[in-house]
Scaffold this motif. Structure first.
Motif, short mmCIF file in Angstrom:
data_model
loop_
_atom_site.label_atom_id
_atom_site.label_comp_id
_atom_site.label_asym_id
_atom_site.label_seq_id
_atom_site.Cartn_x
_atom_site.Cartn_y
_atom_site.Cartn_z
N LEU A 131 0.20 4.13 -1.43
CA LEU A 131 -0.57 5.37 -1.32
C LEU A 131 -0.63 5.83 0.14
O LEU A 131 -0.51 7.02 0.43
CB LEU A 131 -1.98 5.17 -1.88
CG LEU A 131 -2.86 6.40 -1.93
CD1 LEU A 131 -2.22 7.47 -2.81
CD2 LEU A 131 -4.23 6.05 -2.44
N LYS A 132 -0.77 4.88 1.04
CA LYS A 132 -0.83 5.23 2.46
C LYS A 132 0.49 5.86 2.91
O LYS A 132 0.50 6.90 3.57
CB LYS A 132 -1.12 3.98 3.29
CG LYS A 132 -1.16 4.22 4.78
CD LYS A 132 -1.56 2.99 5.56
CE LYS A 132 -0.53 1.92 5.46
NZ LYS A 132 -0.77 0.77 6.32
N TRP A 133 1.61 5.28 2.50
CA TRP A 133 2.91 5.82 2.91
C TRP A 133 3.22 7.14 2.21
O TRP A 133 3.88 8.01 2.78
CB TRP A 133 4.01 4.80 2.66
CG TRP A 133 3.89 3.66 3.62
CD1 TRP A 133 3.53 2.39 3.34
CD2 TRP A 133 4.09 3.71 5.04
NE1 TRP A 133 3.50 1.64 4.49
CE2 TRP A 133 3.84 2.43 5.55
CE3 TRP A 133 4.46 4.72 5.91
CZ2 TRP A 133 3.95 2.13 6.89
CZ3 TRP A 133 4.56 4.42 7.26
CH2 TRP A 133 4.32 3.13 7.74
N ALA A 134 2.75 7.31 0.99
CA ALA A 134 2.96 8.59 0.30
C ALA A 134 2.21 9.70 1.00
O ALA A 134 2.72 10.82 1.13
CB ALA A 134 2.53 8.47 -1.15
N SER A 135 1.01 9.42 1.48
CA SER A 135 0.25 10.45 2.19
C SER A 135 0.90 10.78 3.53
O SER A 135 0.93 11.93 3.95
CB SER A 135 -1.20 10.01 2.38
OG SER A 135 -1.27 8.86 3.19
N VAL A 136 1.46 9.78 4.21
CA VAL A 136 2.16 10.02 5.48
C VAL A 136 3.39 10.89 5.22
O VAL A 136 3.67 11.84 5.98
CB VAL A 136 2.56 8.69 6.15
CG1 VAL A 136 3.52 8.92 7.31
CG2 VAL A 136 1.31 7.95 6.62
N ASN A 138 0.84 -1.19 0.00
CA ASN A 138 0.00 0.00 0.00
C ASN A 138 0.88 1.24 0.00
O ASN A 138 1.17 1.82 1.05
CB ASN A 138 -0.93 -0.03 1.22
CG ASN A 138 -2.10 0.88 1.03
OD1 ASN A 138 -2.18 1.61 0.04
ND2 ASN A 138 -3.03 0.84 1.96
N ALA A 151 3.83 13.03 2.76
CA ALA A 151 3.38 14.38 2.41
C ALA A 151 3.02 15.18 3.66
O ALA A 151 3.35 16.36 3.76
CB ALA A 151 2.19 14.29 1.46
N ILE A 152 2.36 14.54 4.59
CA ILE A 152 1.99 15.23 5.83
C ILE A 152 3.25 15.58 6.63
O ILE A 152 3.36 16.67 7.19
CB ILE A 152 1.03 14.36 6.66
CG1 ILE A 152 -0.33 14.29 5.96
CG2 ILE A 152 0.87 14.89 8.07
CD1 ILE A 152 -1.29 13.30 6.55
#
Length: 145
Positions: free
Chosen positions: A70-75, A68, A77-78
């Motif tokens: 996408l989950k790590w990319a969003s983390v 997954n 980015a935050i």
């Protein structure tokens, strides 16, 4: 089955208006072997679908765990956003000359700029004399031709 009905079903099949039951009738007709000579050209099409239904995939499919990203990319980015907020420095208000320099420094700078402007004006006057000289020489050159 009547040949006339089969011809109508083939026409409907190529117009994409047949039902599944009508397509099954066509498959059965072309698999029997008693096919009218002018319809033999369509036999491979319907026989292919019959054979394709019987084919099975027998090799084992390797199942890999789904990652997954996408989950790590969003983390990430935050996290970058939070670091940016932490190091954010608002721009300071604009500084005026009176805040930056003393009145004596401003007066001496004005005097130096006035002297510079005066010398530039002298150079510009010299260029005006040069322009007049060029005009008169051009008059003599054009008259001689």
């Amino acid at each position: 089955m009547e040949l006339h009905n089969i011809e109508k079903l083939i026409e409907k099949y190529f117009d994409a208006t047949t039902t599944i039951a009508e397509e099954e009738i066509l498959r059965k007709y072309f698999s029997e072997g008693n096919i009218a000579p002018h319809l033999e050209q369509h036999a491979p099409l319907f026989n292919y679908f019959t054979k394709a239904k019987e084919e099975r995939f027998t090799k084992q499919v390797p199942l890999k765990p789904r990652k997954n990203y996408l989950k790590w990319a969003s983390v990430a980015a935050i996290a970058i956003f939070m670091v940016g907020l932490y190091f954010y420095e608002p721009t300071p208000p604009p500084v005026t000359l009176a805040d930056e320099y003393t009145p004596e420094e401003i007066a001496s700078a004005k005097e130096a700029l006035a002297l510079l402007a005066m010398n530039f004006n002298k150079g510009t006057e010299q260029l005006n004399h040069l322009n007049e000289f060029e005009k008169t020489t051009n008059k003599f050159l054009t008259k001689s031709n």
